[in-house]
Design an enzyme around this catalytic site. Structure first.
Site, PDB file in Angstrom:
ATOM      1  N   GLU A  16       0.846  -1.196   0.000  1.00 50.56           N
ATOM      2  CA  GLU A  16       0.000   0.000   0.000  1.00 50.56           C
ATOM      3  C   GLU A  16       0.882   1.247   0.000  1.00 50.56           C
ATOM      4  O   GLU A  16       2.016   1.223   0.478  1.00 50.56           O
ATOM      5  CB  GLU A  16      -0.917  -0.058   1.237  1.00 50.56           C
ATOM      6  CG  GLU A  16      -1.896   1.068   1.401  1.00 50.56           C
ATOM      7  CD  GLU A  16      -2.898   1.229   0.266  1.00 50.56           C
ATOM      8  OE1 GLU A  16      -2.435   1.509  -0.870  1.00 50.56           O
ATOM      9  OE2 GLU A  16      -4.103   1.128   0.493  1.00 50.56           O
ATOM     10  N   ASP A  17       0.363   2.323  -0.549  1.00 50.36           N
ATOM     11  CA  ASP A  17       1.127   3.569  -0.564  1.00 50.36           C
ATOM     12  C   ASP A  17       1.039   4.299   0.775  1.00 50.36           C
ATOM     13  O   ASP A  17       2.032   4.731   1.331  1.00 50.36           O
ATOM     14  CB  ASP A  17       0.666   4.486  -1.715  1.00 50.36           C
ATOM     15  CG  ASP A  17      -0.851   4.650  -1.784  1.00 50.36           C
ATOM     16  OD1 ASP A  17      -1.569   4.120  -0.905  1.00 50.36           O
ATOM     17  OD2 ASP A  17      -1.321   5.313  -2.719  1.00 50.36           O
ATOM     18  N   ASP A  34      -4.338   5.859   5.961  1.00 44.51           N
ATOM     19  CA  ASP A  34      -4.891   7.093   6.513  1.00 44.51           C
ATOM     20  C   ASP A  34      -5.919   6.702   7.583  1.00 44.51           C
ATOM     21  O   ASP A  34      -5.551   6.437   8.725  1.00 44.51           O
ATOM     22  CB  ASP A  34      -5.495   7.872   5.336  1.00 44.51           C
ATOM     23  CG  ASP A  34      -5.989   9.249   5.705  1.00 44.51           C
ATOM     24  OD1 ASP A  34      -5.661   9.728   6.799  1.00 44.51           O
ATOM     25  OD2 ASP A  34      -6.702   9.864   4.897  1.00 44.51           O
ATOM     26  N   GLY A  76      -7.466   3.923   7.630  1.00 46.05           N
ATOM     27  CA  GLY A  76      -7.338   2.479   7.831  1.00 46.05           C
ATOM     28  C   GLY A  76      -8.496   1.709   7.208  1.00 46.05           C
ATOM     29  O   GLY A  76      -8.481   0.480   7.154  1.00 46.05           O
ATOM     30  N   LYS A  86      -0.229   7.588   8.341  1.00 49.45           N
ATOM     31  CA  LYS A  86      -0.668   8.780   9.077  1.00 49.45           C
ATOM     32  C   LYS A  86      -1.439   8.290  10.300  1.00 49.45           C
ATOM     33  O   LYS A  86      -2.667   8.259  10.296  1.00 49.45           O
ATOM     34  CB  LYS A  86      -1.584   9.639   8.194  1.00 49.45           C
ATOM     35  CG  LYS A  86      -0.892  10.256   7.002  1.00 49.45           C
ATOM     36  CD  LYS A  86      -1.664  11.435   6.421  1.00 49.45           C
ATOM     37  CE  LYS A  86      -2.565  11.027   5.316  1.00 49.45           C
ATOM     38  NZ  LYS A  86      -3.096  12.182   4.531  1.00 49.45           N
ATOM     39  N   PHE A  95      -1.865  16.213   3.568  1.00 51.64           N
ATOM     40  CA  PHE A  95      -2.138  15.527   2.310  1.00 51.64           C
ATOM     41  C   PHE A  95      -0.871  15.534   1.469  1.00 51.64           C
ATOM     42  O   PHE A  95      -0.354  16.590   1.110  1.00 51.64           O
ATOM     43  CB  PHE A  95      -3.291  16.187   1.559  1.00 51.64           C
ATOM     44  CG  PHE A  95      -3.835  15.291   0.493  1.00 51.64           C
ATOM     45  CD1 PHE A  95      -4.813  14.359   0.779  1.00 51.64           C
ATOM     46  CD2 PHE A  95      -3.333  15.346  -0.808  1.00 51.64           C
ATOM     47  CE1 PHE A  95      -5.293  13.501  -0.205  1.00 51.64           C
ATOM     48  CE2 PHE A  95      -3.805  14.491  -1.791  1.00 51.64           C
ATOM     49  CZ  PHE A  95      -4.783  13.572  -1.493  1.00 51.64           C
ATOM     50  N   ARG A 120       1.666  12.152  -9.414  1.00 51.01           N
ATOM     51  CA  ARG A 120       2.118  10.789  -9.108  1.00 51.01           C
ATOM     52  C   ARG A 120       3.586  10.582  -9.490  1.00 51.01           C
ATOM     53  O   ARG A 120       4.299   9.797  -8.884  1.00 51.01           O
ATOM     54  CB  ARG A 120       1.289   9.754  -9.890  1.00 51.01           C
ATOM     55  CG  ARG A 120      -0.137   9.605  -9.425  1.00 51.01           C
ATOM     56  CD  ARG A 120      -0.748   8.370 -10.068  1.00 51.01           C
ATOM     57  NE  ARG A 120      -2.204   8.338  -9.959  1.00 51.01           N
ATOM     58  CZ  ARG A 120      -2.874   7.909  -8.899  1.00 51.01           C
ATOM     59  NH1 ARG A 120      -2.235   7.486  -7.839  1.00 51.01           N
ATOM     60  NH2 ARG A 120      -4.188   7.907  -8.892  1.00 51.01           N
TER      61      ARG A 120
END
Ligand code: IMP
Ligand code: MG
Length: 174
Positions: A97-98, A101, A103, A129, A150, A163
């Site tokens: 995963e990148d 946040d 979850g 995060k 963000f 990206r």
């Protein structure tokens, strides 16, 4: 777009950390075969850099799930946009995963994939995060814990932009 990007984690630091994560995974999975499940699209850059440094036998599959529209706030509801091509029963699965946040995405995906009887299922994320978490989820390998900002770059987007940045940056609204 009327905003600019400030560097949060440099390209060099990301690369170094990806190497460390790969070394740790290589140690943990020695003598085993690893099936990477790469969550499109944000995780692709991280997954490639990580996979190149893995020394255990690796197979890969891709899945797309989304909870965000084109904004910066989670829509809350997870939908699978692209299913896996292969069965994962009996495989040693590592979800790539990148960023984690709330979850919610991983909580949903983990439940979905566990029902398919993998031999094991772990999670690696480049970014976390933790202060944004609303759903408890165990992360097995994490690149960086970051504050509630963000971020874009290294695969992460804001409305599909940025990206391709080689570093992790913060979107600053002008
Ligand atoms: P969660 O379900 O709230 O944990 O959100 C996970 C997904 O939201 C990630 O896989 C990203 O696609 C997206 N996301 C969360 N935070 C950010 C961010 O700061 N920048 C870009 N995408 C984000
Ligand atoms: Mg994602």
């Amino acid at each position: 777009m009327k905003n600019h990007i400030e560097v949060m984690i440099s390209e060099e630091k990301v690369e170094q950390r990806v190497c460390e994560l790969a070394n740790q995974i290589n140690e943990d999975y020695v003598g085993r075969e690893l099936h990477l499940i790469i969550i499109l699209k944000g995780s692709v850059f991280f997954a490639c850099e990580l996979a190149k440094r893995l020394t255990v036998p690796v197979t890969m599959d891709f899945m797309s799930a989304s909870s965000y529209g084109n904004g910066m706030v989670s829509a809350g509801k997870i939908t699978v946009r692209k299913e896996l091509d292969e069965d994962i029963a009996g495989k040693e699965v590592l979800i790539v995963e990148d960023i984690v946040d709330s979850g919610n995405t991983l909580f949903y995906l983990k439940k979905l994939l566990m029902a398919r009887s993998p031999e094991s299922l772990k999670i690696v994320t480049l970014l976390d995060k933790p202060t944004c978490r609303t759903t408890e989820i165990k992360i097995d390998y994490c690149g960086f814990e970051i504050p509630d900002k963000f971020v874009v770059g290294y695969g992460l987007d804001y409305a599909q932009h940025y990206r391709n940045l080689p570093y992790i940056g913060v979107v600053i609204q002008d």
